[in-house]
Structures are given as C-alpha cells and as structure tokens.
Design a protein around this motif. Sequence first.
Motif, PDB file in Angstrom:
ATOM      1  N   GLU A  85      51.641  49.639  47.511  1.00 56.99           N
ATOM      2  CA  GLU A  85      52.999  48.737  47.561  1.00 56.99           C
ATOM      3  C   GLU A  85      53.310  48.200  46.333  1.00 56.99           C
ATOM      4  O   GLU A  85      52.348  48.009  45.241  1.00 56.99           O
ATOM      5  N   ILE A  86      54.288  47.400  45.993  1.00 54.57           N
ATOM      6  CA  ILE A  86      54.713  46.783  45.134  1.00 54.57           C
ATOM      7  C   ILE A  86      55.131  45.462  45.266  1.00 54.57           C
ATOM      8  O   ILE A  86      55.839  45.027  46.374  1.00 54.57           O
ATOM      9  N   ARG A  87      54.562  44.445  44.769  1.00 52.11           N
ATOM     10  CA  ARG A  87      54.766  42.896  44.923  1.00 52.11           C
ATOM     11  C   ARG A  87      55.217  42.094  43.775  1.00 52.11           C
ATOM     12  O   ARG A  87      55.059  42.562  42.643  1.00 52.11           O
ATOM     13  N   GLY A  88      55.825  41.066  44.046  1.00 44.24           N
ATOM     14  CA  GLY A  88      56.413  40.291  42.625  1.00 44.24           C
ATOM     15  C   GLY A  88      55.093  39.447  42.385  1.00 44.24           C
ATOM     16  O   GLY A  88      53.848  39.693  43.080  1.00 44.24           O
ATOM     17  N   TYR A  89      55.166  39.229  40.884  1.00 42.39           N
ATOM     18  CA  TYR A  89      53.741  38.732  40.479  1.00 42.39           C
ATOM     19  C   TYR A  89      53.911  37.267  41.161  1.00 42.39           C
ATOM     20  O   TYR A  89      54.563  36.305  41.061  1.00 42.39           O
ATOM     21  N   GLU A  90      52.149  36.921  41.324  1.00 40.49           N
ATOM     22  CA  GLU A  90      52.048  35.588  41.907  1.00 40.49           C
ATOM     23  C   GLU A  90      50.670  35.214  41.240  1.00 40.49           C
ATOM     24  O   GLU A  90      49.966  35.891  40.447  1.00 40.49           O
ATOM     25  N   LEU A 136      44.907  39.903  49.500  1.00 38.42           N
ATOM     26  CA  LEU A 136      45.902  40.419  50.052  1.00 38.42           C
ATOM     27  C   LEU A 136      45.410  40.982  51.649  1.00 38.42           C
ATOM     28  O   LEU A 136      44.809  41.739  51.843  1.00 38.42           O
ATOM     29  N   ARG A 137      45.984  40.114  52.389  1.00 39.01           N
ATOM     30  CA  ARG A 137      45.933  40.277  53.778  1.00 39.01           C
ATOM     31  C   ARG A 137      44.299  40.411  54.332  1.00 39.01           C
ATOM     32  O   ARG A 137      43.992  41.386  54.868  1.00 39.01           O
ATOM     33  N   VAL A 181      56.121  42.554  38.266  1.00 38.11           N
ATOM     34  CA  VAL A 181      55.591  43.064  39.389  1.00 38.11           C
ATOM     35  C   VAL A 181      54.039  43.430  39.367  1.00 38.11           C
ATOM     36  O   VAL A 181      53.630  43.670  38.481  1.00 38.11           O
ATOM     37  N   ILE A 229      50.324  47.505  43.695  1.00 37.70           N
ATOM     38  CA  ILE A 229      49.198  47.768  44.413  1.00 37.70           C
ATOM     39  C   ILE A 229      48.779  49.192  44.455  1.00 37.70           C
ATOM     40  O   ILE A 229      49.483  50.054  44.933  1.00 37.70           O
ATOM     41  N   GLY A 270      45.255  45.762  41.672  1.00 30.37           N
ATOM     42  CA  GLY A 270      46.656  45.584  41.457  1.00 30.37           C
ATOM     43  C   GLY A 270      46.851  45.610  39.807  1.00 30.37           C
ATOM     44  O   GLY A 270      45.723  45.318  39.088  1.00 30.37           O
TER      45      GLY A 270
END
Length: 158
Positions: free
Chosen positions: A32-37, A55-56, A81, A84, A93
């Motif tokens: 998956e692709i996520r915004g940076y946090e 992550l979950r 981004v 993952i 990540g």
Amino acid sequence: MQDENQAPEGQEVLAFRLGAEEYGIDILTVQEIRGYEAVTAMASAPDFIKGVINLRGRIVPIVDMRIRFNLGKPVYDQFTVVIILNVAGHVIGMVVDSVSDVITLAPDQIKPAPDMGTALNAGPLVGLGTLDQRMIILLDIDKLMSSAEMGLIDRLAA
C-alpha cells in the motif's frame, strides 16, 4: 514457482521520486501507499531507519530512502509518502519524496545499468527503464534490503 525476471508482456513498476531522480520497483512488492506520518524513533538504529509505525497492529520499520542513498537532508511535505512493501515475508515502509504512477515497461524499454560508481552498488540496480522522455532507475528491492539490514529490521519489528 513463478520466475519474477520473466515478463514477456512487460514489467509493471511503481515509479517514485527521490530528489531529481525517478526510481521504479516491482509493483508486486507494494502492499500500500500511505501519507508520511510521525514515527517512533528506535535507539541505536542506523540513521536511515527513521523508526517504526503501528500499521493495523503490526509494527513496521520505516526506512528513509533519501538518507539511505545519501541524497541530502530529507524534507517531509504533503507529497512525501511511505510505500509499504512486502519483502521476503517482511513488511517494511520506505519513505520517498513522491509517487509518480504505475507504468508497464516492455522488455525493449529496459536497458542494463551502466557501472558509474553511484550511491547504489551494482546489487540492487536492475537497469534503466525508458518511457518517452523519462529515465527510471529500476531497483531490486529484495537486494536493496540486504540480509544484514533485514536482520536489523527483524530485530526492530520484534
């Protein structure tokens, strides 16, 4: 068992940017692709391992590729981004400047990588993909996350 190097109809890669360069990795490794946090820093980790995220319910180590490739100080903005990845059964990540798109490269669009003594050693560099005016540096993510690094990442995720 399927041979990942055989792609007569083309190889699908996720294209992403690090600085001025565009890179590509096999789309099959992308979960998956996520915004940076914000990440939780880990003591004694190499500088390119930013830390971990939850992550979950799974603890995932985060590697900053700009630091890993010595491409200068990373800047985290709205385009940054985290990709993952599922690499050899491990979830990791990878922080990149931005994601471009998913592209399909025909075998004749993939050229062998020249030996230039770049920040990348020959191992993870698969070749160069050409698409119109774009040049995409193709990486083997399994080789990039070398066995020594994977051992460290395993310890961080434990």
